[in-house]
Design a protein around this motif. Structure first.
Motif, PDB file in Angstrom:
ATOM      1  N   ASP A  15       3.225 -73.430  54.694  1.00 55.13           N
ATOM      2  CA  ASP A  15       3.571 -72.005  54.556  1.00 55.13           C
ATOM      3  C   ASP A  15       2.835 -71.390  53.377  1.00 55.13           C
ATOM      4  N   LYS A  16       2.396 -70.153  53.568  1.00 57.20           N
ATOM      5  CA  LYS A  16       1.816 -69.390  52.462  1.00 57.20           C
ATOM      6  C   LYS A  16       2.924 -68.611  51.765  1.00 57.20           C
ATOM      7  N   LYS A  60       4.008 -65.949  48.285  1.00 52.39           N
ATOM      8  CA  LYS A  60       3.586 -65.058  47.209  1.00 52.39           C
ATOM      9  C   LYS A  60       4.324 -65.465  45.944  1.00 52.39           C
ATOM     10  N   GLY A  91       0.102 -68.971  46.941  1.00 50.69           N
ATOM     11  CA  GLY A  91      -0.708 -70.053  47.482  1.00 50.69           C
ATOM     12  C   GLY A  91      -0.082 -70.644  48.731  1.00 50.69           C
ATOM     13  N   THR A  92      -0.381 -71.913  48.969  1.00 53.30           N
ATOM     14  CA  THR A  92       0.095 -72.617  50.162  1.00 53.30           C
ATOM     15  C   THR A  92       0.915 -73.835  49.739  1.00 53.30           C
ATOM     16  N   ILE A 149       2.215 -76.465  45.167  1.00 53.85           N
ATOM     17  CA  ILE A 149       1.587 -75.302  45.778  1.00 53.85           C
ATOM     18  C   ILE A 149       0.111 -75.309  45.423  1.00 53.85           C
ATOM     19  N   GLY A 169      -6.173 -72.151  47.808  1.00 57.70           N
ATOM     20  CA  GLY A 169      -6.368 -71.945  49.244  1.00 57.70           C
ATOM     21  C   GLY A 169      -7.110 -73.088  49.901  1.00 57.70           C
ATOM     22  N   VAL A 185      -5.310 -75.428  52.581  1.00 56.59           N
ATOM     23  CA  VAL A 185      -4.902 -74.938  53.899  1.00 56.59           C
ATOM     24  C   VAL A 185      -5.441 -75.840  54.993  1.00 56.59           C
TER      25      VAL A 185
END
Length: 511
Positions: free
Chosen positions: A132-133, A135, A158-159, A180, A184, A187
């Motif tokens: 999941d991304k 904020k 982040g992810t 996290i 990126g 991903v």
């Protein structure tokens, strides 16, 4: 060059652990941070991650062995051996994920300190899953201590690439919850990295008798054998429902009898299909940390204090008339509604100043008299009863008290109460009347010596000046610790509260 795998620090009071299960065997390829072995203590299970990528070269302790903090568990051989052991289907894509991993900026999300007296928390429901991304400041998970629930926000955007603590796990301040990737890069790397780690437990032994996907921990098995209990008699709280030693202790304390206790003449058939049908319609839910603590503290209060309750009744007419006359003006000036709690809190503070024993507590052979009034106001939430504290209520006006109670009530319902909001109370007010209670005997909020129970306002025929009139009456109940508060003091305290409420001008004139 070999990298050592050692037992990590397990907590301030935990010096040893039992090897519960190895997820890998010598010769297996492993990735950095991939779970290798699970350790079990009396309090929690801990997965030990690989400190480096490579090949598991050796295992020096076996499942069931007891090890101390810092003890050597095994060794990892670094370098080409690990790369050669990777599955062939992963070779074609190995270069890209590796590059992504190097570029990843992993941010650890750890268990925060929840207060001076809080040493552990239970992991609640996760709001996110791996991949999941998020904020910055998005809620990741809720931690529940024995005093309050706390939402853990994402420190960066982040992810989510790794979730270490599962729902139901017990964690201590500083324990890793998740990671996290802020760059990126993870991903694309996340699926290839997390899938093997998730697959390892899937290869675990078949479910045990109690319905768990893991057999009972070694120390739990030993204790169950000693107590003659079967796995299906104990609810497991470990990872994947594993039965831990603490679960067995809790089961024994709850009064569960041994598996051999039922006589052969009363087999399961005697219970018949009705019992099985009833069981199918039951729902077993693990008690939350907060509910466990409420249960323990209330029972401790009953076992420790010499509790007694005295009753009186108060004519709420004068307060109700005062509210009716000034409620609009009060709200316009102070920005808060004029309720009953402000009057009760102020009346209690006046009575506490006259009867200081009700505001005191016992510490061993000493009595501690409090020269201040920190009044706890019991608030019911969907997770249990909490008691936020109005500090120095005796120095506040009714308007200030109403504002603070409103603020604390909102924080309680939203799960935002902090430790500072919950500690230091010297007396408690519980308002069961909002739920319709006509009369009750509240239990002390230890170590306090008194608690006032408010109840429903109900019209009743009363004799006033020789005439029978209908008045809005409320029963009041004061539970107190008879070890420190005498009956005369308790009755006098309740009478003073009654007098202040039936003649509110006394509160204004400080009489």
């Amino acid at each position: 060059m070999a990298t050592e795998i050692r037992v990590p620090t397990l907590g301030e009071s935990v010096s040893e652990a039992t090897i519960a299960q190895w997820f890998k065997k010598p010769g297996d390829a492993i990735a950095a941070d991939e779970p290798l072995v699970e350790l079990e203590t009396d309090k929690v299970t801990v997965e030990v991650p690989a400190p480096a990528a490579g090949t598991l070269e050796s295992i020096v302790v076996n499942e069931g062995d007891t090890v101390e903090v810092g003890a050597l568990l095994g060794q990892i051989a670094e370098g080409g051996a690990a790369a050669a052991a990777k599955p062939a289907k992963a070779e074609a894509k190995a270069e890209k994920p590796a590059a992504a991993s190097k570029a990843a900026e992993l941010v650890d999300v750890v268990t925060p300190s929840a207060g001076e007296s809080v040493t552990e928390a239970e992991v609640g429901e996760w709001s996110v899953k791996v991949g999941d991304k998020v904020k910055a400041d998005d809620v990741l998970v809720e931690l529940e201590t024995d005093k309050a629930a706390q939402e853990i926000p994402a420190p960066v955007a982040g992810t989510v690439v790794k979730i270490v603590a599962k729902t139901g796990d017990t964690v201590e301040p500083g324990n890793l919850l998740c990671q996290i990737d802020a760059s990126g890069a993870a991903v694309t790397a996340a699926p290839s990295e997390t899938t093997p780690a998730e697959a390892a437990p899937a290869a675990a032994p078949a479910p045990a008798a109690g319905g768990s996907s893991m057999p009972p921990a070694p120390s739990a098995s030993k204790m169950m054998a000693e107590k003659n209990l079967s796995a299906d008699q104990v609810a497991g709280s470990g990872k994947r429902g594993q039965v831990l030693k603490g679960d067995v202790i809790a089961a024994v304390q709850s009064g569960i009898t041994s598996a051999a206790a039922p006589a052969p003449s009363t087999p399961a058939i005697a219970r018949g299909p009705v019992a099985a049908e009833d069981e199918a319609r039951e729902e077993r839910v693990r008690m939350t940390k907060l509910r466990q603590t409420i249960a323990r503290r209330l029972k401790d209060a009953q076992n420790t204090a010499a509790m007694l309750t005295t009753y009186n009744e108060v004519d709420m007419g004068p307060v109700m008339e005062l509210r009716k006359q000034y409620k609009d003006l009060f709200e316009k000036k102070h920005g808060v509604k004029l309720g009953f709690m402000g009057f009760f809190t102020k009346a209690v503070c006046h009575a506490l100043q006259e009867i200081p024993a009700v505001n005191a507590e016992i510490d061993g052979t000493d009595i501690i008299y409090k020269k201040f009034c920190h009044v706890g106001v019991a608030v019911g939430t969907d997770k249990g009863l909490v008691v936020p504290v109005v500090r120095d209520a005796d120095q506040m006006s009714i308007a200030e008290i109403e504002k603070e109670i409103g603020n604390l009530g909102r924080k309680a319902r939203d799960g935002k109460l902090g430790m500072a909001d919950m500690t230091g109370g010297t007396f408690t007010i519980s308002n069961g009347g909002v739920y319709g209670s006509l009369m009750s005997s509240p239990i002390l909020n230890a170590p306090q010596s008194g608690i006032l129970g408010m109840h429903k306002i109900q019209d009743r025929p009363m004799a006033v000046n020789g005439q029978v009139v209908i008045r809005p009456m409320m029963y009041l109940a004061l539970s107190y610790d008879h070890r420190i508060v005498d009956g005369k003091e308790a009755v006098t305290f309740l009478v003073r509260v009654k007098e202040s409420l039936e003649d509110p001008q006394r509160l204004v004139l400080d009489l």
